[in-house]
Design a protein around this motif. Structure first.
Motif, PDB file in Angstrom:
ATOM      1  N   ASP A 379       0.808  -1.211   0.000  1.00 51.17           N
ATOM      2  CA  ASP A 379       0.000   0.000   0.000  1.00 51.17           C
ATOM      3  C   ASP A 379       0.843   1.263   0.000  1.00 51.17           C
ATOM      4  N   ARG A 404      -5.151  -4.026   7.827  1.00 44.20           N
ATOM      5  CA  ARG A 404      -5.994  -3.952   6.629  1.00 44.20           C
ATOM      6  C   ARG A 404      -7.349  -3.298   6.932  1.00 44.20           C
ATOM      7  N   TYR A 405      -7.909  -3.667   8.061  1.00 40.35           N
ATOM      8  CA  TYR A 405      -9.239  -3.158   8.400  1.00 40.35           C
ATOM      9  C   TYR A 405      -9.238  -1.638   8.469  1.00 40.35           C
ATOM     10  N   TYR A 407      -6.972   0.527   7.358  1.00 40.34           N
ATOM     11  CA  TYR A 407      -6.593   1.165   6.094  1.00 40.34           C
ATOM     12  C   TYR A 407      -7.800   1.279   5.168  1.00 40.34           C
ATOM     13  N   GLU A 408      -8.567   0.210   5.027  1.00 38.66           N
ATOM     14  CA  GLU A 408      -9.703   0.222   4.111  1.00 38.66           C
ATOM     15  C   GLU A 408     -10.830   1.098   4.644  1.00 38.66           C
ATOM     16  N   ARG A 409     -11.030   1.071   5.934  1.00 39.21           N
ATOM     17  CA  ARG A 409     -12.103   1.889   6.492  1.00 39.21           C
ATOM     18  C   ARG A 409     -11.775   3.376   6.391  1.00 39.21           C
ATOM     19  N   SER A 411      -9.380   4.927   4.435  1.00 40.34           N
ATOM     20  CA  SER A 411      -9.028   5.444   3.107  1.00 40.34           C
ATOM     21  C   SER A 411     -10.137   5.239   2.089  1.00 40.34           C
ATOM     22  N   ARG A 413     -10.474   2.648   0.240  1.00 41.38           N
ATOM     23  CA  ARG A 413      -9.945   1.907  -0.910  1.00 41.38           C
ATOM     24  C   ARG A 413      -9.438   0.547  -0.441  1.00 41.38           C
ATOM     25  N   PRO A 414      -9.450  -0.464  -1.307  1.00 38.79           N
ATOM     26  CA  PRO A 414      -9.003  -1.797  -0.893  1.00 38.79           C
ATOM     27  C   PRO A 414      -7.502  -1.817  -0.631  1.00 38.79           C
ATOM     28  N   SER A 415      -7.114  -2.600   0.338  1.00 41.63           N
ATOM     29  CA  SER A 415      -5.699  -2.763   0.650  1.00 41.63           C
ATOM     30  C   SER A 415      -5.093  -3.824  -0.265  1.00 41.63           C
ATOM     31  N   SER A 544     -11.492  -9.154   1.929  1.00 39.40           N
ATOM     32  CA  SER A 544     -11.605  -7.713   1.769  1.00 39.40           C
ATOM     33  C   SER A 544     -12.327  -7.165   2.979  1.00 39.40           C
ATOM     34  N   MET A 546     -13.491  -4.385   3.187  1.00 42.71           N
ATOM     35  CA  MET A 546     -14.531  -3.468   2.722  1.00 42.71           C
ATOM     36  C   MET A 546     -15.828  -4.216   2.431  1.00 42.71           C
TER      37      MET A 546
END
Length: 555
Positions: A379, A404-405, A407-409, A411, A413-415, A544, A546
């Motif tokens: 990332d 990951r959780y 970052y995706e929440r 931003s 965008r998918p990690s 994912s 997300m």
């Protein structure tokens, strides 16, 4: 042209760690004018950062001292700061990024004003609120630091701007400082001698490896390397350096030495670090300066230091951390044994130095400690990879999961970073823990909604509302205790507590709705995380965060 104001008035290292943020702002808004407010003592550091239009200095430490000593009344102090900041208010900034999380800086950010304030700002009642999710996460780290995997460099950059391409830290010393450094290190009999830098001291003795260990490690290195050793630090560290040198000489070390501690300007220190092959150091401000001039760092992470938060950023550095259940310890904890300082083997430190100098392999066996290599992840964020030693498998799994959780929440965008393999080692107990907590959260949500309804009725039944709030507080205390007891729920519980108390609203009905929304988010996210972990148990694929559904490998 966009205008941005950054407020950062606490520590030298924090300023250097803004380098990625400054680069990211130019990526987001090419040509943006970025100004920086600093404490007067840090002006020399700020002058070497790239990407600033203006550095605005004020003696904030004197202001705090005058406030504590009641030399002037609060109104007079406020008027002085307001007069000083009036020009900043008139610049009409598009964004303010406040990286100092205290009430005075929040008042300053609110006074200067901007349509977009990130970090601490003032609430309507003079309190402090933090709106940006990355900046809010910064305030939560101390509760979840064992599983945090975001370097503060990236938290600053994504909170103040957004995710983007990797940008290393960067500091630039004036040319005359480089000339001075060459003269300082020059030797008539060995004009082309290579140098390593060593900082054996630290601002806090709790985060400093023992001086005798430094001396022994350098003595062992001298058997394989004939370059020079440069000691850096403050003037107060001379006694520590003397202890290092004594043990070094007793161990047979014979390398050339220079002692620059307390004898350089900040620009000269940067120039010296740029001349060195590596820096062996505790967690210090000069560590970040070395990173900023591309000098490899070997970071000895002991005491309450957590390299995941403040370690050397970007590729090419090494970290040694003791393998102890209590490491890193809490900031306010007084350790009776400081065993962490003896868990990092002297031979391992020497071997890592030899490896960086091209004289041997990096250690691969690590009893009692862990060795990490810094890098850039999928990332485009700073990361550390375990090179030797062992990590607690439960901590490692949840660290990857929550990385990951969040970052995706945050931003949207998918990690691209891989999810942890399979299910967590504590899968059965974790699922049972979440399933037990969820009905309690559901009950808290129902009671909160009932309070909202009562608050909107006329006349208001104050006695009934107070009784319900008392019951709510008791049940919340039990739920928080349970939520903090497991890694599957602790991060969300920490977020809930901060969210609940950031009640920047006026009026009974709005306050009740704010609390109800906080309880609902706590319940909904706990349910979502529980389902993700359950999915990992049934289908050990990459998930994912997300969507909660298994995804193909990305990147």
């Amino acid at each position: 042209m966009k205008q941005v104001l950054i407020i950062n008035i606490t520590r030298m290292g924090d300023l250097v760690q803004m380098g990625t943020l400054l680069a990211r702002l130019q990526e987001e808004w090419p040509g943006a004018a970025v100004d920086l407010i600093v404490d007067r003592q840090f002006t020399p550091v700020a002058s070497m950062l790239n990407g600033l239009r203006d550095v605005v200095a004020y003696d904030f430490h004197a202001l705090i001292d005058e406030s504590r000593a009641c030399v002037k009344d609060a109104v007079a102090l406020y008027r002085e700061v307001a007069a000083w900041a009036r020009d900043l208010h008139e610049r009409r900034y598009d964004r303010i990024i406040n990286l100092t999380f205290n009430r005075p800086s929040a008042l300053l950010a609110e006074y200067v004003g901007a349509p977009d304030i990130r970090g601490a700002r003032s609430a309507w009642d003079g309190g402090t609120v933090i709106d940006n999710p990355w900046m809010a996460y910064f305030t939560d780290i101390h509760q979840i630091r064992r599983i945090n995997r975001f370097n503060l460099v990236d938290v600053y950059a994504m909170g103040g701007s957004r995710p983007g391409s990797f940008a290393p830290l960067s500091v630039t010393a004036p040319a005359e400082s480089g000339d001075w450094a060459c003269r300082f290190l020059s030797s008539s009999d060995q004009p082309h001698l290579e140098w390593i830098a060593v900082q054996a001291g630290a601002s806090d003795v709790m985060k400093a490896w023992r001086p005798q260990h430094f001396g022994a490690a350098l003595a062992r290195l001298s058997a394989a390397w004939t370059g020079g050793i440069l000691f850096i630090g403050s003037a107060s560290e001379q006694e520590t350096i003397a202890q290092v040198i004594q043990v070094y000489r007793e161990g047979g070390g014979r390398n050339a030495m220079r002692n620059a501690a307390g004898r350089t300007t900040l620009a000269q220190l940067v120039a010296l670090l740029a001349q060195c092959r590596l820096l062996l150091t505790n967690d210090t401000g000069p560590m970040h300066l070395a990173v900023g001039v591309r000098t490899p760092v070997i970071d000895l992470s002991v005491g309450h230091v957590d390299f995941q938060e403040t370690g050397p950023y970007g590729p090419g550095h090494w970290v040694l951390q003791p393998d102890l259940d209590c490491a890193p310890c809490g900031f306010e904890q007084v350790c009776p044994h400081q065993a962490c300082k003896d868990r990092i083997p002297i031979d391992a430190v020497s071997d890592v130095m030899r490896h960086v100098l091209g004289k041997g392999p990096a250690p691969t066996v690590a009893p009692g400690f862990r060795l990490y290599r810094s890098d850039v992840d999928e990332d485009q964020l700073g990361a550390f990879h375990l090179a030797a030693g062992r990590e607690d498998p439960t901590i490692a799994w949840y660290a990857a999961f929550w990385r990951r959780y969040w970052y995706e929440r945050f931003s949207g965008r998918p990690s691209k970073r891989p999810a942890p393999a399979g299910s967590p080692p504590d899968a059965d107990t974790a699922s049972a823990h979440a399933e037990t907590l969820l009905p309690v959260l559901e009950g808290l949500c129902r009671r909160a909604d009932h309070i909202v309804r009562l608050a909107g009725q006329m006349p208001v039944s104050a006695h009934t509302i107070q009784s319900l709030q008392h019951e709510q507080a008791q049940e919340r205390e039990r739920a928080v205790h349970a939520g903090m007891a497991a890694w599957i729920t602790r991060p969300l519980t920490t977020t809930f507590l901060r969210d609940l108390h950031q009640d920047n609203v006026q009026g009974l009905v709005r306050m009740a709705r704010h609390h109800a929304d906080a309880y609902r988010r706590w319940r909904d996210e706990t349910l979502a995380v529980s389902r993700l972990v359950s999915t990992a148990q049934r289908a050990p694929k990459r998930l994912s965060m997300m969507t909660g559904s298994p995804q193909a490998v990305i990147g």
